[in-house]
Enzyme design. Structure first.
Site, PDB file in Angstrom:
ATOM      1  N   ASP A   1       0.820  -1.215   0.000  1.00 20.36           N
ATOM      2  CA  ASP A   1       0.000   0.000   0.000  1.00 20.36           C
ATOM      3  C   ASP A   1       0.852   1.262   0.000  1.00 20.36           C
ATOM      4  O   ASP A   1       2.068   1.216   0.175  1.00 20.36           O
ATOM      5  CB  ASP A   1      -0.951   0.006   1.207  1.00 20.36           C
ATOM      6  CG  ASP A   1      -0.295  -0.533   2.476  1.00 20.36           C
ATOM      7  OD1 ASP A   1       0.916  -0.300   2.660  1.00 20.36           O
ATOM      8  OD2 ASP A   1      -0.984  -1.179   3.278  1.00 20.36           O
TER       9      ASP A   1
ATOM     10  N   ASP B   1      -7.557  -3.864  14.327  1.00 20.19           N
ATOM     11  CA  ASP B   1      -8.917  -4.224  13.895  1.00 20.19           C
ATOM     12  C   ASP B   1      -8.906  -5.344  12.856  1.00 20.19           C
ATOM     13  O   ASP B   1      -9.921  -5.615  12.210  1.00 20.19           O
ATOM     14  CB  ASP B   1      -9.667  -3.000  13.361  1.00 20.19           C
ATOM     15  CG  ASP B   1      -9.006  -2.375  12.135  1.00 20.19           C
ATOM     16  OD1 ASP B   1      -7.959  -2.889  11.694  1.00 20.19           O
ATOM     17  OD2 ASP B   1      -9.543  -1.375  11.612  1.00 20.19           O
TER      18      ASP B   1
ATOM     19  N   HIS C   1      -7.275  -5.621  10.005  1.00 19.45           N
ATOM     20  CA  HIS C   1      -7.159  -5.333   8.571  1.00 19.45           C
ATOM     21  C   HIS C   1      -5.787  -5.755   8.047  1.00 19.45           C
ATOM     22  O   HIS C   1      -4.783  -5.631   8.740  1.00 19.45           O
ATOM     23  CB  HIS C   1      -7.434  -3.853   8.272  1.00 19.45           C
ATOM     24  CG  HIS C   1      -6.356  -2.905   8.721  1.00 19.45           C
ATOM     25  ND1 HIS C   1      -6.516  -2.051   9.775  1.00 19.45           N
ATOM     26  CD2 HIS C   1      -5.116  -2.665   8.238  1.00 19.45           C
ATOM     27  CE1 HIS C   1      -5.426  -1.326   9.932  1.00 19.45           C
ATOM     28  NE2 HIS C   1      -4.548  -1.681   9.014  1.00 19.45           N
TER      29      HIS C   1
ATOM     30  N   GLU D   1      -9.778  -2.337   5.196  1.00 16.42           N
ATOM     31  CA  GLU D   1     -10.417  -2.036   6.466  1.00 16.42           C
ATOM     32  C   GLU D   1     -11.649  -2.919   6.686  1.00 16.42           C
ATOM     33  O   GLU D   1     -12.141  -3.568   5.758  1.00 16.42           O
ATOM     34  CB  GLU D   1     -10.828  -0.559   6.480  1.00 16.42           C
ATOM     35  CG  GLU D   1      -9.683   0.429   6.238  1.00 16.42           C
ATOM     36  CD  GLU D   1      -8.781   0.618   7.452  1.00 16.42           C
ATOM     37  OE1 GLU D   1      -8.660  -0.314   8.273  1.00 16.42           O
ATOM     38  OE2 GLU D   1      -8.198   1.701   7.582  1.00 16.42           O
TER      39      GLU D   1
END
Length: 259
Positions: A72, A141, A143, A148
């Site tokens: 990313d 979380d 991801h 996400e």
């Protein structure tokens, strides 16, 4: 699926680096046969990168015939910004090894046409013969890359809006100033990583323990995108003891017994 549990962060980093090193050496890359490696950023892989640099400097490992694809990059952050993932990769890894800069692929978050940039990245991966080993980390979380919660589990490389949890987690890199943290990023999709022939996910620290629990002890869910890798034929989760705190005792015992 394998879960490899090491005592601490340093040992987990070393195990991961040795695994990558052995995979590259066993592949016997050459001018007509490149090993293709997917790479993450963030704090978790830093120890692994340091070990890989050490192996290279000791003459045990060459990246001359390795192609890399990063997961990313932030949108709108100048490439030379100290917190861009271009800067991260060059400062923490690429400039210390013998990789050809033309073989180190990172998404351009400043491209005029962001969707075209994403499509071109997918094509580059395909043209390289696919990813042999994709290394990833996860957020608290769950991801993977910037996929996400709620992301499609068959998603491809695309533009993503970052969740507030991610923005808060990344604020430490921007002097704690939320207004400086990018809110969008280009990211490989869950499906992009799932296409790799092998996936290794690094998970360390107690703050990632609930995410590891969701990744391996509960079902596949787009709300915890890392859980998708339960369905990959060759996934290795590499973690430290702190990351296992939310797992059942019998789960930890089982994976420690399975070699």
């Amino acid at each position: 699926m394998r879960l490899v549990i090491l005592d601490n962060y340093d040992l987990a980093s070393e195990w991961a680096a040795k695994y990558i090193c052995n995979r590259i050496i066993q592949f016997k890359p050459g001018q007509d046969r490149y090993f293709t490696l997917g790479l993450p950023t963030g704090s978790t892989p830093l120890g692994c990168y340091k070990k890989l640099i050490e192996y290279h400097k000791n003459g045990d490992l060459s990246f001359k015939y390795v192609k890399t694809f990063n997961m990313d990059e932030y949108v709108g952050l100048p490439r030379n910004h100290p917190e861009s993932y271009h800067s991260y990769m060059w400062n923490n890894f690429f400039k210390h090894i013998d990789i050809d800069p033309n073989n180190a692929h990172i998404l351009d978050g400043n491209a005029a046409d962001l969707q075209a940039e994403c499509d071109a990245f997918e094509k580059k991966i395909k043209d390289a013969g696919g990813i042999d080993l994709f290394v990833g980390g996860i957020g608290p979380d769950g991801h993977i890359a910037f996929n996400e919660p709620g992301s499609s589990l068959v998603s491809r490389t695309r533009l993503k809006t970052l969740a507030m949890d991610t923005i808060l987690a990344n604020a430490k890199y921007f002097d704690g100033d939320l207004s400086k943290v990018p809110t969008m990023a280009l990211t490989v999709g869950v499906g992009t990583v799932m296409d790799a022939r092998e996936v290794m996910i690094l998970i360390t620290g107690a703050h990632k323990a609930f995410a590891l629990y969701k990744a391996i002890e509960e079902g596949v869910s787009h709300m915890w995108t890392v859980s998708a890798f339960q369905q990959h034929p060759r996934t290795i989760f590499v973690c430290d003891e702190d990351a296992t705190l939310e797992l059942r005792v019998k789960t930890v015992k089982y994976f420690k017994e399975v070699k």
